[in-house]
Design an enzyme around this catalytic site. Structure first.
Site, PDB file in Angstrom:
ATOM      1  CB  CYS A 166      -0.833   0.090   1.273  1.00 48.16           C
ATOM      2  SG  CYS A 166      -1.972  -1.250   1.483  1.00 48.16           S
ATOM      3  NE  ARG A 208      -8.327  -1.965  -3.481  1.00 49.51           N
ATOM      4  CZ  ARG A 208      -8.381  -2.480  -2.266  1.00 49.51           C
ATOM      5  NH1 ARG A 208      -9.235  -3.432  -2.013  1.00 49.51           N
ATOM      6  NH2 ARG A 208      -7.597  -2.055  -1.301  1.00 49.51           N
TER       7      ARG A 208
HETATM    8  P1  XMP Z   1      -0.548  -7.352   3.128  1.00 48.98           P
HETATM    9  O1  XMP Z   1       0.341  -6.526   4.002  1.00 48.98           O
HETATM   10  O2  XMP Z   1      -0.994  -8.601   3.801  1.00 48.98           O
HETATM   11  O3  XMP Z   1      -1.856  -6.450   2.895  1.00 48.98           O
HETATM   12  O4  XMP Z   1       0.066  -7.603   1.780  1.00 48.98           O
HETATM   13  C1  XMP Z   1      -2.940  -6.887   2.127  1.00 48.98           C
HETATM   14  C2  XMP Z   1      -4.038  -5.860   2.098  1.00 48.98           C
HETATM   15  O5  XMP Z   1      -3.598  -4.640   1.483  1.00 48.98           O
HETATM   16  C3  XMP Z   1      -4.750  -3.927   0.976  1.00 48.98           C
HETATM   17  N1  XMP Z   1      -4.417  -3.518  -0.389  1.00 48.98           N
HETATM   18  C4  XMP Z   1      -4.057  -2.256  -0.722  1.00 48.98           C
HETATM   19  N2  XMP Z   1      -4.016  -1.134   0.010  1.00 48.98           N
HETATM   20  N3  XMP Z   1      -3.238   0.065  -1.880  1.00 48.98           N
HETATM   21  C5  XMP Z   1      -3.623   0.049  -0.579  1.00 48.98           C
HETATM   22  O6  XMP Z   1      -3.609   1.098   0.085  1.00 48.98           O
HETATM   23  C6  XMP Z   1      -3.265  -1.050  -2.678  1.00 48.98           C
HETATM   24  O7  XMP Z   1      -2.892  -0.987  -3.856  1.00 48.98           O
HETATM   25  C7  XMP Z   1      -3.702  -2.260  -2.069  1.00 48.98           C
HETATM   26  N4  XMP Z   1      -3.885  -3.515  -2.543  1.00 48.98           N
HETATM   27  C8  XMP Z   1      -4.325  -4.261  -1.483  1.00 48.98           C
HETATM   28  C9  XMP Z   1      -5.922  -4.881   1.052  1.00 48.98           C
HETATM   29  O8  XMP Z   1      -6.707  -4.507   2.156  1.00 48.98           O
HETATM   30  C10 XMP Z   1      -5.240  -6.232   1.268  1.00 48.98           C
HETATM   31  O9  XMP Z   1      -6.076  -7.203   1.899  1.00 48.98           O
END
Ligand code: XMP
Length: 479
Positions: free
Chosen positions: A307, A406
């Protein structure tokens, strides 16, 4: 108030993250190997292991969802694809195993052996019940067609009077019958001899191998599907097949998203819905007052491994903080909605903290992205194997233009995520095995025999960051 200091800063919320917290040891009455990890993903979906994979296109498609459900956890299929593709992935999970197959592929006795062969090939199966006017008259298998003339009627090549089981079915007797007659397929019939289902030995074997799988009432593996609150048609179709819908927007606490979800819940089947992502107690309170049934909350904003939302906007709610906030709202209102901690979980310690802070399950992207079952190829970088993990708001994920909603309108063109190579970790079963062993050890230290006990009794401490430092002159020996 200290004079000269703004109250906004003095009274600022302390948005702690996993790095700031520790689980304090507690009196232990059970051995770590005896602790119970049973929990739930939502009001009606139980889990034997409290892990859920993120709906991301480098994390969860059918293969990951099948593997996790077999282990007692859950996969949520991503939505960075067409509605048909997502539905297809969901259906693949539901079809992958079931105790009783209800939509059985059959053939008529007057058809040819060649047609039977084609039907088997097309459906990737190895046998067909032969049905005449709804009644079972035989069974034809791969072996029967292989050695017969393709022009021969099925009636001439099939085995007649197959062993069948009658409804209502006793699962133990059905399996005994298959073993006694050494048969791989057992047709199920009603009192009139009409075919109502089929049991295959492959599915029986898988049930025995994976005893604590997450299954529905028909014995099929359970699967979740990501949905946009703004795509009601897609949610409606998915709700006919998926066990759980997971709202998938970066900032759900938004009047438009809530209004659109109100329309959506009127149109979908009776499945649990997870609301998210949210980061504050107020968001949970507002959602709880807007909806009669909240299956669960997906909690944490900007803390994910890929993120960049918080770097970009300085807005966010670290998963640890958000979990405690939402857990407060759930207990204050006496809800049976579940709390799913999502984003930034690196390993068993973060999982233990999330569960101690009030989560019922954790959602992980990074942890599962490097596994064999995640989508995408492995790549060798300087002699080591890696797989790609990308944020759903990253520039490359956005190129597909499937999950743009999203994010809010102004940032639709700006990446809110990045992409990274993560080390290849092999089969997800071994990753889950290591994580559960370490989680059980953490619960042993905290003195909790179950996740409910962990939630109720665990004591959290703040750390200075210096709680575990190693002597600086040590030279590590890597194996
Ligand atoms: P981890 O740390 O387990 O996090 O890889 C997974 C979660 O990240 C969120 N997610 C995003 N958040 N930009 C964001 O701000 C993104 O591009 C993005 N893609 C995923 C989502 O909640 C996921 O479960």
């Amino acid at each position: 108030m200290v004079q000269g200091f703004s109250s906004k800063i003095v009274e600022a919320a302390r948005a702690y993250s996993f790095q700031d917290l520790l689980l304090l040891p507690g009196l232990s009455k059970v051995e770590p190997s005896e602790v119970n990890l049973a929990s739930a993903a939502s009001r009606r979906i139980g889990l034997n292991i409290p892990f859920i994979s993120s709906p991301m296109d480098t994390v969860t498609e059918s293969e990951m969802a099948i593997a996790l459900a077999r282990l007692g956890a859950l996969g949520v299929i991503h939505r960075n694809c067409s509605a048909e593709e997502e539905l297809d992935m969901v259906k693949r999970v539901k079809r992958s195993e079931s105790f009783i197959i209800r939509d059985v592929v059959t053939i008529g006795p007057e058809r040819t052996v060649g047609e039977a062969y084609e039907a088997m090939e097309r459906n990737a199966i190895n046998g067909l019940p032969v049905v005449d006017n709804g009644k079972i008259v035989g069974i034809i298998t791969g072996r029967d067609v292989r050695f017969a003339d393709p022009g021969l009627p099925v009636a001439k090549a099939m085995s007649k009077s197959p062993v069948v089981a009658r409804e209502p079915l006793d699962p133990v007797q059905a399996v005994d019958l298959m073993r006694e007659h050494k048969i791989e397929k057992l047709p199920i019939v009603d009192a009139d001899g009409k075919l109502t289902g089929l049991i295959t030995y492959k599915d029986v074997h898988s049930r025995e191998q994976f005893k604590s799988s997450t299954r529905d009432s028909e014995g099929r593996l359970v699967v979740g599907a990501a949905v946009s609150p703004f795509d009601i048609e897609r949610a409606k179709e998915l709700s006919k097949h998926a066990d759980l819908l997971v709202l998938d927007v970066a900032h759900y606490h938004n009047a438009r998203a809530i209004a659109s979800t109100k329309e959506m819940v009127k149109k979908i089947e009776d499945v649990d819905v997870i609301f998210g992502n949210i980061g504050t107690k107020q968001a949970a309170l507002d959602i709880a007052s807007a909806f009669d049934n909240v299956g669960g909350f997906r909690v944490g904003m900007g803390g994910g491994s890929v993120c960049t939302t918080t770097e970009l906007t300085k807005a966010g709610s670290p998963t640890a903080f958000a979990t405690a906030q939402v857990a407060d709202a759930v207990s204050e209102l006496g809800l049976d909605s579940k709390v799913i901690a999502d984003g930034g979980i690196r390993g068993a310690g973060d999982i233990a903290l999330s569960l101690a802070l009030g989560a019922d399950a954790v959602m992980m992207g990074y942890v599962f992205a490097g596994c064999k079952e995640s989508p995408g190829e492995t790549t060798s970088v300087e002699g080591r194997m890696y797989k790609l993990h990308r944020g759903m708001g990253s520039a490359s994920a956005r190129e597909k233009r499937m999950a743009l909603d999203r994010y809010s309108q102004p940032t639709k063109g700006i990446p809110e995520g990045t992409e990274a190579w993560v080390p290849y970790k092999g089969e997800v079963a071994s990753v889950v095995g290591e994580l559960t062993a370490a989680l059980m050890a953490a619960m042993g230290y905290a003195g909790a025999a179950s996740l409910q006990e962990l939630k109720e009794t665990a004591v959290i401490a703040l750390t200075t960051g210096g709680s575990h430092t190693r002597p600086s002159d040590m030279v590590f020996r890597f194996s």
